[in-house]
Design an enzyme around this catalytic site. Structure first.
Site, PDB file in Angstrom:
ATOM      1  N   ASP A   1      -7.993  -5.362  -0.151  1.00  0.00           N
ATOM      2  CA  ASP A   1      -8.497  -6.192  -1.249  1.00  0.00           C
ATOM      3  C   ASP A   1      -8.153  -7.668  -1.105  1.00  0.00           C
ATOM      4  O   ASP A   1      -8.618  -8.487  -1.888  1.00  0.00           O
ATOM      5  CB  ASP A   1      -7.930  -5.679  -2.594  1.00  0.00           C
ATOM      6  CG  ASP A   1      -8.504  -4.330  -2.953  1.00  0.00           C
ATOM      7  OD1 ASP A   1      -9.700  -4.136  -2.713  1.00  0.00           O
ATOM      8  OD2 ASP A   1      -7.754  -3.477  -3.452  1.00  0.00           O
TER       9      ASP A   1
ATOM     10  N   HIS B   1       0.851  -1.193   0.000  1.00  0.00           N
ATOM     11  CA  HIS B   1       0.000   0.000   0.000  1.00  0.00           C
ATOM     12  C   HIS B   1       0.879   1.232   0.000  1.00  0.00           C
ATOM     13  O   HIS B   1       1.948   1.218   0.626  1.00  0.00           O
ATOM     14  CB  HIS B   1      -0.908   0.012   1.235  1.00  0.00           C
ATOM     15  CG  HIS B   1      -2.072   0.920   1.078  1.00  0.00           C
ATOM     16  ND1 HIS B   1      -1.997   2.257   1.369  1.00  0.00           N
ATOM     17  CD2 HIS B   1      -3.304   0.686   0.611  1.00  0.00           C
ATOM     18  CE1 HIS B   1      -3.161   2.808   1.092  1.00  0.00           C
ATOM     19  NE2 HIS B   1      -3.974   1.894   0.631  1.00  0.00           N
TER      20      HIS B   1
HETATM   21  N1  CMC Z   1       4.235  -7.641  -4.904  1.00  0.00           N
HETATM   22  C1  CMC Z   1       5.585  -7.644  -5.049  1.00  0.00           C
HETATM   23  N2  CMC Z   1       6.362  -6.555  -4.886  1.00  0.00           N
HETATM   24  C2  CMC Z   1       5.742  -5.411  -4.556  1.00  0.00           C
HETATM   25  C3  CMC Z   1       4.359  -5.328  -4.390  1.00  0.00           C
HETATM   26  C4  CMC Z   1       3.587  -6.505  -4.564  1.00  0.00           C
HETATM   27  N3  CMC Z   1       2.272  -6.483  -4.401  1.00  0.00           N
HETATM   28  N4  CMC Z   1       4.007  -4.069  -4.062  1.00  0.00           N
HETATM   29  C5  CMC Z   1       5.151  -3.364  -4.035  1.00  0.00           C
HETATM   30  N5  CMC Z   1       6.209  -4.179  -4.334  1.00  0.00           N
HETATM   31  C6  CMC Z   1       7.628  -3.807  -4.333  1.00  0.00           C
HETATM   32  C7  CMC Z   1       8.002  -2.990  -5.572  1.00  0.00           C
HETATM   33  O1  CMC Z   1       8.436  -3.827  -6.618  1.00  0.00           O
HETATM   34  C8  CMC Z   1       9.094  -2.104  -5.024  1.00  0.00           C
HETATM   35  O2  CMC Z   1      10.244  -2.890  -4.911  1.00  0.00           O
HETATM   36  P1  CMC Z   1      11.720  -2.193  -5.129  1.00  0.00           P
HETATM   37  O3  CMC Z   1      11.824  -1.166  -4.043  1.00  0.00           O
HETATM   38  O4  CMC Z   1      12.672  -3.326  -5.021  1.00  0.00           O
HETATM   39  O5  CMC Z   1      11.668  -1.590  -6.519  1.00  0.00           O
HETATM   40  C9  CMC Z   1       8.637  -1.795  -3.590  1.00  0.00           C
HETATM   41  O6  CMC Z   1       7.826  -2.934  -3.209  1.00  0.00           O
HETATM   42  C10 CMC Z   1       7.815  -0.511  -3.459  1.00  0.00           C
HETATM   43  O7  CMC Z   1       6.723  -0.604  -4.377  1.00  0.00           O
HETATM   44  P2  CMC Z   1       6.093   0.646  -5.140  1.00  0.00           P
HETATM   45  O8  CMC Z   1       5.439   0.151  -6.366  1.00  0.00           O
HETATM   46  O9  CMC Z   1       7.156   1.722  -5.275  1.00  0.00           O
HETATM   47  O10 CMC Z   1       5.062   1.140  -4.074  1.00  0.00           O
HETATM   48  P3  CMC Z   1       3.852   2.120  -4.366  1.00  0.00           P
HETATM   49  O11 CMC Z   1       3.574   2.803  -3.084  1.00  0.00           O
HETATM   50  O12 CMC Z   1       4.146   2.959  -5.551  1.00  0.00           O
HETATM   51  O13 CMC Z   1       2.671   1.111  -4.755  1.00  0.00           O
HETATM   52  C11 CMC Z   1       0.826  -0.385  -4.617  1.00  0.00           C
HETATM   53  C12 CMC Z   1       1.657   0.698  -3.885  1.00  0.00           C
HETATM   54  C13 CMC Z   1      -0.430  -0.667  -3.816  1.00  0.00           C
HETATM   55  C14 CMC Z   1       0.430   0.151  -6.005  1.00  0.00           C
HETATM   56  C15 CMC Z   1       1.708  -1.662  -4.774  1.00  0.00           C
HETATM   57  O14 CMC Z   1       2.066  -2.156  -3.504  1.00  0.00           O
HETATM   58  C16 CMC Z   1       0.997  -2.763  -5.581  1.00  0.00           C
HETATM   59  O15 CMC Z   1       1.116  -2.765  -6.810  1.00  0.00           O
HETATM   60  N6  CMC Z   1       0.269  -3.695  -4.901  1.00  0.00           N
HETATM   61  C17 CMC Z   1      -0.503  -4.702  -5.607  1.00  0.00           C
HETATM   62  C18 CMC Z   1      -1.827  -4.104  -6.087  1.00  0.00           C
HETATM   63  C19 CMC Z   1      -2.808  -3.918  -4.960  1.00  0.00           C
HETATM   64  O16 CMC Z   1      -3.017  -4.793  -4.132  1.00  0.00           O
HETATM   65  N7  CMC Z   1      -3.471  -2.752  -4.967  1.00  0.00           N
HETATM   66  C20 CMC Z   1      -4.529  -2.424  -3.989  1.00  0.00           C
HETATM   67  C21 CMC Z   1      -4.105  -1.342  -3.055  1.00  0.00           C
HETATM   68  S1  CMC Z   1      -5.222  -1.220  -1.635  1.00  0.00           S
HETATM   69  C22 CMC Z   1      -6.731  -0.748  -2.324  1.00  0.00           C
HETATM   70  C23 CMC Z   1      -6.745   0.673  -2.651  1.00  0.00           C
HETATM   71  O17 CMC Z   1      -6.931   1.492  -1.748  1.00  0.00           O
HETATM   72  O18 CMC Z   1      -6.594   1.005  -3.831  1.00  0.00           O
END
Ligand code: CMC
Length: 433
Positions: free
Chosen positions: A369, A312
């Site tokens: 989710d 998140h």
């Molecule tokens: N699986 C594997 N690796 C992950 C995941 C995941 N679900 N989420 C983040 N990472 C890794 C990412 O690859 C990165 O690694 P590194 O630092 O080595 O490059 C690190 O963790 C930080 O990730 P980010 O993408 O920079 O984080 P963000 O804050 O931009 O993204 C997120 C947050 C929710 C988009 C992401 O965690 C994600 O894609 N999760 C899966 C989709 C999901 O479940 N979304 C629902 C969110 S809750 C409902 C809502 O309110 O929308």
């Protein structure tokens, strides 16, 4: 009294010193107010993805990602999910206070009054191919409401007229979601029954067959559905709420504005994740249930796969909504006597991920989710409807965010950029290129 000097931020740029005020929120959150930055220094800030940018002040929802706190208007999400119903929470988000008995009855009654949608709206479904995604249909249906209520297009209409649009949206959203489900199943639409409460009416329109006069929504399901809608009701400045504020800031009508919010929610990184989670769990099951293999895939930087329902932008400890949902999931499945094999896979996946250094170091925990889809499925919703259910819950939050923005007369949202393209060059006629 706070020392104003200590509350200012000093910035040195090209040998000049500038002072900017520091803003402190009611929960101690701190921000540097750079609204005069460009005028005074000629600089803008660059923050792709708005990871450090406060786009507004707001008194609707407080969220502390480190401590896993979520409060609406000061009330904890745990209390609201346990003790309130969805309409009470909608009222709280929109009006700032929980309703007393009379206020609740008035609000509930006004919503019941508007549940029907214009019969012609059903014609829109004829234009969708069978099996088209519910979210695409929902966006079209919500935005087409503006055609039936053209007064909503006037940004300067009376407060009473604006409130009517809010009530219409809240009232018609369950009807539209249920219609989408019925059309998808090829079943005749069930019209609203205004003797029923908000959630029971939605379940009735969804799961009652026109030929079945005995259908009664199960109280366990009504309770779970209320909880799920409450847990999704608002989440401050996320992607869809910010979209709503941005679109609404151009004074686009509320139907179009909410349709834009639904579009933003559809993405798999936002609300679309609930559908993706269930599909991922099904894939793991079909693949033999080797959870570790999928955890490894998620860690592999050459593989685009992510563990859906994990991570998140704001929560870095746990998502308080996920805690409540996990318990509700166990309760619902136990009380309905459902043994869903994907629940076992979900639990194993959670355990494997939470002990894996990759997930621990990046603070990736199950989010809202992760378990919601298992409950939706137990209730009887097809996977593709899940994100529409998220939208149904999020609607009062979006409206509250829009209302706050518009009553404060916030300016049109218009970010700056740092241009990195070509500098001026001469035009060369086509034949000479
Ligand atoms: N699986 C594997 N690796 C992950 C995941 C995941 N679900 N989420 C983040 N990472 C890794 C990412 O690859 C990165 O690694 P590194 O630092 O080595 O490059 C690190 O963790 C930080 O990730 P980010 O993408 O920079 O984080 P963000 O804050 O931009 O993204 C997120 C947050 C929710 C988009 C992401 O965690 C994600 O894609 N999760 C899966 C989709 C999901 O479940 N979304 C629902 C969110 S809750 C409902 C809502 O309110 O929308």
């Amino acid at each position: 009294m706070p020392d104003n000097k200590a509350q200012n931020c000093i910035i040195n740029l090209e040998g000049n010193t500038y002072e900017f005020p520091v803003i402190i929120g009611s929960e101690g959150e701190k921000a540097i107010d750079i609204s005069k930055l460009r005028d005074t220094t000629g600089y803008v800030t660059l923050d792709i993805g708005y990871k450090n940018t406060g786009a507004t002040k707001s008194n609707i929802t407080f969220l502390d990602g480190e401590l896993g706190i979520l409060r609406h208007r000061g009330y904890s999400i745990e209390d609201l999910a346990e003790k309130a119903n969805f309409l009470e929470v909608a009222y709280l988000l929109l009006k700032g206070e929980l309703p007393n008995k009379d206020q609740f009855e008035d609000f509930d009654e006004s919503i019941r009054h508007h549940t029907l949608v214009n019969e012609d709206l059903q014609n829109i479904f004829k234009t969708f191919p069978t099996g088209s995604h519910p979210m695409g249909q929902l966006i079209a249906m919500i935005s087409s409401l503006s055609a039936y209520y053209p007064k909503a297009l006037d940004p300067n209409r009376s407060a009473e007229s604006k409130n009517r649009t809010v009530l219409r949206l809240l009232a018609k959203m369950p009807t539209i979601c249920a219609m989408i489900y019925k059309k998808r199943m090829g079943h005749p639409v069930v019209y609203p029954n205004n003797n029923l409460d908000y959630v029971s009416n939605f379940l009735n329109m969804t799961f009652k067959h026109v030929s079945d006069s005995d259908y009664q929504p199960d109280p366990v399901v009504v309770d779970a559905m209320n909880k799920l809608l409450i847990l999704h009701a608002d989440h401050e400045q996320n992607c869809s709420a910010s979209t709503v504020r941005l679109v609404g800031s151009s004074q686009a009508n509320l139907y179009a504005t909410i349709a834009a919010g639904v579009a933003a929610l559809w993405g798999p990184l936002h609300g679309g994740a609930n559908q993706e989670v269930l599909e991922m769990l099904e894939s793991i099951k079909a693949d033999g249930g080797n959870v570790q293999k999928w955890v490894d895939k998620a860690k592999d930087k050459n593989d685009p796969f992510r563990l859906m329902g994990f991570g998140h932008r704001v929560y870095k400890n746990f998502d308080p909504r996920a805690k409540i949902i996990k318990k509700t999931c166990d309760d619902v499945l136990n009380r309905l006597g459902i043994n869903d094999p994907v629940l076992e896979i979900a639990k194993k996946l959670e355990e494997a991920a939470l002990t894996d250094p990759y997930f621990v170091e990046r603070k990736l925990y199950p989010n809202v989710d992760f378990y919601s889809g298992i409950i939706y499925r137990a209730i009887g919703f097809p996977t593709e409807m899940f994100t529409a259910l998220f939208a149904l819950g999020r609607l009062p939050g979006w409206i509250a965010q829009w209302q706050e923005m518009s009553t404060e007369n916030q300016p049109i949202g218009r970010p700056r950029q740092i241009y990195t393209g070509q500098t001026p060059r001469s035009f060369i006629p086509r034949g000479e290129r």
